[in-house]
Design a protein around this motif. Structure first.
Motif, PDB file in Angstrom:
ATOM      1  N   TRP A 147      16.329  46.051  13.665  1.00  0.00           N
ATOM      2  CA  TRP A 147      15.947  45.079  14.683  1.00  0.00           C
ATOM      3  C   TRP A 147      14.456  45.196  14.914  1.00  0.00           C
ATOM      4  CZ3 TRP A 147      14.099  47.287  19.233  1.00  0.00           C
ATOM      5  CH2 TRP A 147      14.457  48.608  19.473  1.00  0.00           C
ATOM      6  N   LYS A 148      13.856  44.124  15.401  1.00  0.00           N
ATOM      7  CA  LYS A 148      12.401  44.079  15.543  1.00  0.00           C
ATOM      8  C   LYS A 148      11.979  44.314  16.980  1.00  0.00           C
ATOM      9  CE  LYS A 148      11.836  41.169  11.577  1.00  0.00           C
ATOM     10  NZ  LYS A 148      11.503  39.899  11.012  1.00  0.00           N
ATOM     11  N   LEU A 149      10.937  45.087  17.140  1.00  0.00           N
ATOM     12  CA  LEU A 149      10.315  45.372  18.422  1.00  0.00           C
ATOM     13  C   LEU A 149       9.045  44.532  18.450  1.00  0.00           C
ATOM     14  CD1 LEU A 149      10.492  47.285  20.913  1.00  0.00           C
ATOM     15  CD2 LEU A 149       9.087  48.880  19.623  1.00  0.00           C
ATOM     16  N   CYS A 150       9.069  43.403  19.150  1.00  0.00           N
ATOM     17  CA  CYS A 150       7.941  42.462  19.140  1.00  0.00           C
ATOM     18  C   CYS A 150       7.204  42.475  20.476  1.00  0.00           C
ATOM     19  CB  CYS A 150       8.436  41.051  18.856  1.00  0.00           C
ATOM     20  SG  CYS A 150       9.215  40.888  17.254  1.00  0.00           S
ATOM     21  N   GLY A 151       5.884  42.438  20.422  1.00  0.00           N
ATOM     22  CA  GLY A 151       5.077  42.410  21.635  1.00  0.00           C
ATOM     23  C   GLY A 151       5.072  43.716  22.389  1.00  0.00           C
ATOM     24  N   GLU A 152       5.561  44.774  21.772  1.00  0.00           N
ATOM     25  CA  GLU A 152       5.611  46.091  22.391  1.00  0.00           C
ATOM     26  C   GLU A 152       5.184  47.140  21.369  1.00  0.00           C
ATOM     27  OE1 GLU A 152       9.260  46.046  25.448  1.00  0.00           O
ATOM     28  OE2 GLU A 152       9.839  45.708  23.367  1.00  0.00           O
ATOM     29  N   THR A 153       4.837  48.300  21.875  1.00  0.00           N
ATOM     30  CA  THR A 153       4.465  49.413  21.012  1.00  0.00           C
ATOM     31  C   THR A 153       5.522  50.497  21.113  1.00  0.00           C
ATOM     32  OG1 THR A 153       2.128  48.939  21.345  1.00  0.00           O
ATOM     33  CG2 THR A 153       2.683  51.132  20.535  1.00  0.00           C
ATOM     34  N   PHE A 154       6.031  50.927  19.986  1.00  0.00           N
ATOM     35  CA  PHE A 154       7.036  51.989  19.921  1.00  0.00           C
ATOM     36  C   PHE A 154       6.447  53.274  20.485  1.00  0.00           C
ATOM     37  CE2 PHE A 154       8.761  55.588  17.479  1.00  0.00           C
ATOM     38  CZ  PHE A 154      10.108  55.463  17.786  1.00  0.00           C
ATOM     39  N   ALA A 155       7.197  53.927  21.403  1.00  0.00           N
ATOM     40  CA  ALA A 155       6.717  55.165  22.011  1.00  0.00           C
ATOM     41  C   ALA A 155       7.639  56.345  21.763  1.00  0.00           C
ATOM     42  CB  ALA A 155       6.519  54.964  23.513  1.00  0.00           C
ATOM     43  N   GLY A 156       8.809  56.122  21.166  1.00  0.00           N
ATOM     44  CA  GLY A 156       9.660  57.243  20.806  1.00  0.00           C
ATOM     45  C   GLY A 156      11.129  57.042  21.115  1.00  0.00           C
ATOM     46  N   PHE A 157      11.946  57.792  20.373  1.00  0.00           N
ATOM     47  CA  PHE A 157      13.387  57.801  20.587  1.00  0.00           C
ATOM     48  C   PHE A 157      13.732  58.792  21.693  1.00  0.00           C
ATOM     49  CE2 PHE A 157      13.329  56.154  16.250  1.00  0.00           C
ATOM     50  CZ  PHE A 157      14.306  55.168  16.315  1.00  0.00           C
ATOM     51  N   SER A 158      14.793  58.503  22.438  1.00  0.00           N
ATOM     52  CA  SER A 158      15.299  59.440  23.445  1.00  0.00           C
ATOM     53  C   SER A 158      15.805  60.693  22.730  1.00  0.00           C
ATOM     54  CB  SER A 158      16.425  58.794  24.249  1.00  0.00           C
ATOM     55  OG  SER A 158      17.502  58.444  23.413  1.00  0.00           O
ATOM     56  N   PRO A 159      15.924  61.814  23.441  1.00  0.00           N
ATOM     57  CA  PRO A 159      16.400  63.041  22.800  1.00  0.00           C
ATOM     58  C   PRO A 159      17.757  62.900  22.105  1.00  0.00           C
ATOM     59  CG  PRO A 159      15.440  63.565  24.919  1.00  0.00           C
ATOM     60  CD  PRO A 159      15.500  62.056  24.826  1.00  0.00           C
ATOM     61  N   ASP A 160      18.641  62.034  22.617  1.00  0.00           N
ATOM     62  CA  ASP A 160      19.938  61.840  21.966  1.00  0.00           C
ATOM     63  C   ASP A 160      19.921  60.738  20.910  1.00  0.00           C
ATOM     64  OD1 ASP A 160      19.903  59.507  23.471  1.00  0.00           O
ATOM     65  OD2 ASP A 160      21.642  60.025  24.700  1.00  0.00           O
ATOM     66  N   GLY A 161      18.781  60.068  20.721  1.00  0.00           N
ATOM     67  CA  GLY A 161      18.652  59.028  19.707  1.00  0.00           C
ATOM     68  C   GLY A 161      19.279  57.698  20.074  1.00  0.00           C
ATOM     69  N   GLU A 162      19.808  57.571  21.283  1.00  0.00           N
ATOM     70  CA  GLU A 162      20.516  56.358  21.699  1.00  0.00           C
ATOM     71  C   GLU A 162      19.601  55.275  22.250  1.00  0.00           C
ATOM     72  OE1 GLU A 162      23.867  55.802  21.299  1.00  0.00           O
ATOM     73  OE2 GLU A 162      23.804  57.673  20.158  1.00  0.00           O
ATOM     74  N   ALA A 163      18.354  55.619  22.568  1.00  0.00           N
ATOM     75  CA  ALA A 163      17.444  54.652  23.182  1.00  0.00           C
ATOM     76  C   ALA A 163      16.047  54.783  22.596  1.00  0.00           C
ATOM     77  CB  ALA A 163      17.403  54.854  24.692  1.00  0.00           C
ATOM     78  N   VAL A 164      15.274  53.709  22.753  1.00  0.00           N
ATOM     79  CA  VAL A 164      13.884  53.666  22.305  1.00  0.00           C
ATOM     80  C   VAL A 164      13.016  53.324  23.500  1.00  0.00           C
ATOM     81  CG1 VAL A 164      12.236  52.308  20.934  1.00  0.00           C
ATOM     82  CG2 VAL A 164      14.412  53.003  19.938  1.00  0.00           C
ATOM     83  N   LEU A 165      11.929  54.056  23.681  1.00  0.00           N
ATOM     84  CA  LEU A 165      10.952  53.766  24.720  1.00  0.00           C
ATOM     85  C   LEU A 165       9.819  52.984  24.085  1.00  0.00           C
ATOM     86  CD1 LEU A 165       9.996  54.256  27.664  1.00  0.00           C
ATOM     87  CD2 LEU A 165       8.855  56.319  26.819  1.00  0.00           C
TER      88      LEU A 165
END
Length: 112
Positions: A12-30
């Motif tokens: 999936w694409k993250l548009c208009g945002e900058t990737f800041a990292g996965f949560s410790p459990d890998g279930e979420a993206v900041l």
């Protein structure tokens, strides 16, 4: 634009945002938004927004503290404020303040 893949899921694409990292459990993206006024938490499997955290003065530093909490730091006047936010509830509270730093944000370190 970032294209993210979480193991076996579809990209999936993250548009208009900058990737800041996965949560410790890998279930979420900041991610940070383009205007610097919000942090967004996405489901890492499909990109759905789980929570948007408004950051009135713009984040200077941000990090996962746990799989349900994010820390971010902002500079307000002559102090650095560290805020802790729960992803599940959306509640945010000041976790720490540092004074007389002449507007220099301090790094956010994971606690525990």
């Amino acid at each position: 634009m970032h294209q993210l893949r979480n193991g076996s899921g579809s990209p999936w694409k993250l548009c208009g945002e900058t990737f800041a990292g996965f949560s410790p459990d890998g279930e979420a993206v900041l991610a940070t938004d383009a205007t610097g006024t919000a942090l967004t938490v996405h489901d890492s499997g499909n990109g759905d927004v789980k929570r948007t955290l408004t950051v009135p003065t713009g984040p200077r530093a941000y990090a996962w503290e746990s799989s349900d909490t994010v820390l971010y730091a902002t500079v307000e006047g002559g102090r650095t404020v560290v805020v802790r936010c729960s992803i599940s509830s959306g509640d945010c509270a000041t976790a720490a303040e540092f004074f007389d730093l002449e507007g220099v944000a301090q790094p956010v370190r994971r606690v525990g």
